[in-house]
Design a protein around this motif. Structure first.
Motif, PDB file in Angstrom:
ATOM      1  N   GLU A  59       0.762  -1.167   0.058  1.00  0.00           N
ATOM      2  CA  GLU A  59       0.136   0.029  -0.155  1.00  0.00           C
ATOM      3  C   GLU A  59       0.940   1.179   0.153  1.00  0.00           C
ATOM      4  N   LEU A  60       1.892   1.406   0.728  1.00  0.00           N
ATOM      5  CA  LEU A  60       2.838   2.465   0.869  1.00  0.00           C
ATOM      6  C   LEU A  60       3.427   2.676  -0.546  1.00  0.00           C
ATOM      7  N   MET A  61       4.014   1.731  -1.133  1.00  0.00           N
ATOM      8  CA  MET A  61       4.424   1.771  -2.583  1.00  0.00           C
ATOM      9  C   MET A  61       3.616   2.386  -3.715  1.00  0.00           C
ATOM     10  N   ASN A  62       2.157   1.961  -3.471  1.00  0.00           N
ATOM     11  CA  ASN A  62       0.864   2.249  -4.304  1.00  0.00           C
ATOM     12  C   ASN A  62       0.996   4.042  -4.032  1.00  0.00           C
ATOM     13  N   ARG A  63       0.923   4.373  -3.009  1.00  0.00           N
ATOM     14  CA  ARG A  63       0.878   5.898  -2.499  1.00  0.00           C
ATOM     15  C   ARG A  63       2.193   6.641  -3.191  1.00  0.00           C
ATOM     16  N   LYS A  64       3.190   5.789  -3.270  1.00  0.00           N
ATOM     17  CA  LYS A  64       4.570   6.363  -3.750  1.00  0.00           C
ATOM     18  C   LYS A  64       4.327   6.738  -5.413  1.00  0.00           C
ATOM     19  N   SER A  65       3.793   5.462  -6.121  1.00  0.00           N
ATOM     20  CA  SER A  65       3.260   5.706  -7.326  1.00  0.00           C
ATOM     21  C   SER A  65       2.466   6.737  -7.565  1.00  0.00           C
ATOM     22  N   GLU A  66       1.453   6.931  -6.907  1.00  0.00           N
ATOM     23  CA  GLU A  66       0.533   7.944  -7.224  1.00  0.00           C
ATOM     24  C   GLU A  66       1.130   9.339  -6.887  1.00  0.00           C
ATOM     25  N   ALA A  67       2.034   9.310  -6.049  1.00  0.00           N
ATOM     26  CA  ALA A  67       2.719  10.718  -5.822  1.00  0.00           C
ATOM     27  C   ALA A  67       3.720  11.217  -7.095  1.00  0.00           C
ATOM     28  N   VAL A  68       4.255   9.931  -7.558  1.00  0.00           N
ATOM     29  CA  VAL A  68       5.189  10.292  -8.810  1.00  0.00           C
ATOM     30  C   VAL A  68       4.339  10.876  -9.815  1.00  0.00           C
ATOM     31  N   GLY A 348       8.340   5.313  13.614  1.00  0.00           N
ATOM     32  CA  GLY A 348       8.476   4.142  13.561  1.00  0.00           C
ATOM     33  C   GLY A 348       8.757   3.249  12.395  1.00  0.00           C
ATOM     34  N   LEU A 349       8.855   3.948  10.989  1.00  0.00           N
ATOM     35  CA  LEU A 349       8.988   3.487  10.011  1.00  0.00           C
ATOM     36  C   LEU A 349      10.538   3.951   9.531  1.00  0.00           C
ATOM     37  N   MET A 350      10.882   3.247   8.454  1.00  0.00           N
ATOM     38  CA  MET A 350      12.196   3.844   7.824  1.00  0.00           C
ATOM     39  C   MET A 350      11.924   4.593   6.434  1.00  0.00           C
ATOM     40  N   TYR A 351      10.607   4.478   6.058  1.00  0.00           N
ATOM     41  CA  TYR A 351      10.298   5.096   4.834  1.00  0.00           C
ATOM     42  C   TYR A 351       9.768   6.705   5.364  1.00  0.00           C
ATOM     43  N   GLY A 352       9.809   7.429   4.459  1.00  0.00           N
ATOM     44  CA  GLY A 352       9.217   8.811   4.808  1.00  0.00           C
ATOM     45  C   GLY A 352       8.544   9.127   3.376  1.00  0.00           C
ATOM     46  N   LYS A 353       7.694  10.195   3.982  1.00  0.00           N
ATOM     47  CA  LYS A 353       6.997  11.084   2.989  1.00  0.00           C
ATOM     48  C   LYS A 353       7.376  11.899   2.266  1.00  0.00           C
ATOM     49  N   GLY A 354       7.054  12.236   0.775  1.00  0.00           N
ATOM     50  CA  GLY A 354       7.478  13.306   0.038  1.00  0.00           C
ATOM     51  C   GLY A 354       6.451  14.323  -0.143  1.00  0.00           C
ATOM     52  N   VAL A 355       6.916  15.541  -0.707  1.00  0.00           N
ATOM     53  CA  VAL A 355       6.038  16.647  -0.961  1.00  0.00           C
ATOM     54  C   VAL A 355       4.640  16.168  -1.559  1.00  0.00           C
ATOM     55  N   PRO A 356       4.639  15.523  -2.750  1.00  0.00           N
ATOM     56  CA  PRO A 356       3.555  15.159  -3.623  1.00  0.00           C
ATOM     57  C   PRO A 356       2.623  14.434  -2.477  1.00  0.00           C
ATOM     58  N   GLU A 357       3.066  13.375  -1.717  1.00  0.00           N
ATOM     59  CA  GLU A 357       2.209  12.637  -0.759  1.00  0.00           C
ATOM     60  C   GLU A 357       1.600  13.605   0.218  1.00  0.00           C
TER      61      GLU A 357
END
Length: 408
Positions: A59-68, A348-357
């Motif tokens: 699900e997190l990678m889907n949000r990243k794809s949507e952000a790109v 709690g996660l090693m992943y982060g959020k970008g500006v588009p997200e």
């Protein structure tokens, strides 16, 4: 007089052979000597870990794809008919590029390099360190400025960056002129001596986060299991074998035969690419992409009580174990050569959020408002009309444009 350039191996065959043999013995001596059953177990462990990590972050990678996609202004088609207006306001693009343009000059500034000593003598050492670092970042490490720019861009847009530090060994010959003899007139005769010297240099490899799998809730990259998905071809496999990256029992020809079984550029793969209008870049077997897993994991060997930090290399498609070494044999400080960071940290996660997200809801709302305004205009100049359901007409075949329908 004609001169013909020769390779180093031609000029110094004995020295070349001796150095390579020493390196080969050294590299093979670092590899684990384990049974075949243990090798198969390691291959399965890496495969299972990759599948688990993929499902955990799906699900997190889907949000990243949507952000790109939102950054590139690519909107999914949700209109009532093909060709209806679906315009992106590019809010994500403007916000991301503005942030990137501000951050990059702050990050990449060689004049900001500063070393401070503790006593008077250290001031000279600090100055030398500053000069050395500027030389390393501009001359020795290739394209460092471009890579820093890429890192900042990926952090801002995608939210998470994975950078791998690779130490490369290379050999060079240094010429020394030494006195050989003295003539009767007291003049010195000199001779050129060539010394073969091994050197190392570091470079950064920016990895696409889609092909780097790691424990998402680990404290940091040193406490996480990391598996790098590497894509190579057959010439690269032969080069890796020559550099002692595989077990001495691994036969490259056997690997090539195994890959040939799945090589089908004339079959379904080619048909799929032709249907998409793409010419496959692996029309030859030598350019066919081969997937390897390089795993930086803690592994408990059979009969031992404590897990070890190890590096394993496998060929997952064929279930072949290629090699394995302790981490301390590759890293002199016993640390994984990875840096994984998030732009806007998720607790709690090693992943982060970008500006588009971060602005995704604002982006969607502005797009919806903008598209409603455009569609309202289309309704005025292309009003509704009716058709008889039993007439056999397919509404999707109609290209709606001004004056297509005449109001009754």
């Amino acid at each position: 007089m004609k001169y013909k350039l020769k390779t180093l191996a031609d000029l110094f065959p004995e020295v070349e052979k001796e150095v390579l043999e020493k390196e080969e013995v050294l590299e093979y001596g670092k590899m684990f000597k384990i049974s075949e059953s243990e090798q198969k177990k390691i291959v399965k462990t890496l495969d299972d870990m990759v599948e688990e990590m993929k499902s955990q972050r799906a699900e997190l990678m889907n949000r990243k794809s949507e952000a790109v996609r939102s950054y590139e202004g690519v909107e999914e088609h949700n209109g009532p008919w093909p060709g209806s207006s679906n315009i992106s306001t590019m809010v994500s693009t403007i916000a991301s590029d503005t942030m990137h343009s501000k951050l990059f000059p702050m990050v990449w500034n060689l004049n900001a390099l500063h070393f401070e000593g503790t006593d008077k003598h250290d001031e000279e050492v600090a100055k030398n360190n500053e000069t050395l670092m500027k030389w390393a970042l501009t001359k020795d490490m290739e394209n460092t400025q471009d890579k820093v720019d890429d890192i900042v861009h990926r952090l801002v847009v995608e939210g998470t960056i994975a950078v791998k530090r690779v130490w490369e060994k290379y050999y060079t010959y240094v010429t020394r002129v030494v006195p050989k003899s003295v003539t009767a007139k007291g003049e010195m005769k000199y001779e050129a001596v060539y010394d073969r010297i091994k050197r190392e240099r570091c470079r950064w490899v920016i990895k696409d986060i889609d092909h780097v799998y790691f424990t998402f809730n680990a404290e940091n990259e040193q406490r996480a299991d990391i598996i790098d998905e590497i894509w190579v071809n057959i010439p690269m496999l032969r080069d890796m074998k020559a550099r002692c990256m595989f077990l001495p029992t691994i036969d490259i020809d056997d690997l090539v035969k195994a890959v040939e079984k799945s090589f089908d550029p004339e079959g379904t793969i080619k048909a799929r690419h032709e249907a998409s209008g793409i010419e496959a870049y692996y029309a030859r077997l030598d350019s066919y992409p081969i997937k390897l897993y390089e795993g930086y994991i803690k592994y408990l060997f059979e009969g031992q009580e404590e897990a070890k930090e190890c590096i394993f290399l496998t060929l997952p498609s064929e279930g072949i174990y290629l090699c394995g070494k302790p981490l301390h044999c590759v890293s002199r400080i016993g640390r994984k050569p990875w840096t994984i960071r998030g732009f806007l940290r998720i607790p709690g996660l090693m992943y982060g959020k970008g500006v588009p997200e971060k602005v995704r809801h604002l982006h969607k709302e502005m797009n919806a408002i903008h598209n409603q305004r455009i569609d309202a205009g289309n309704m005025v100049i292309a009003p509704f009309f009716f058709f008889r359901a039993a007439s056999g007409m397919d509404p999707s075949e109609i290209s709606v444009r001004p004056a297509t329908g005449i109001p009754l």
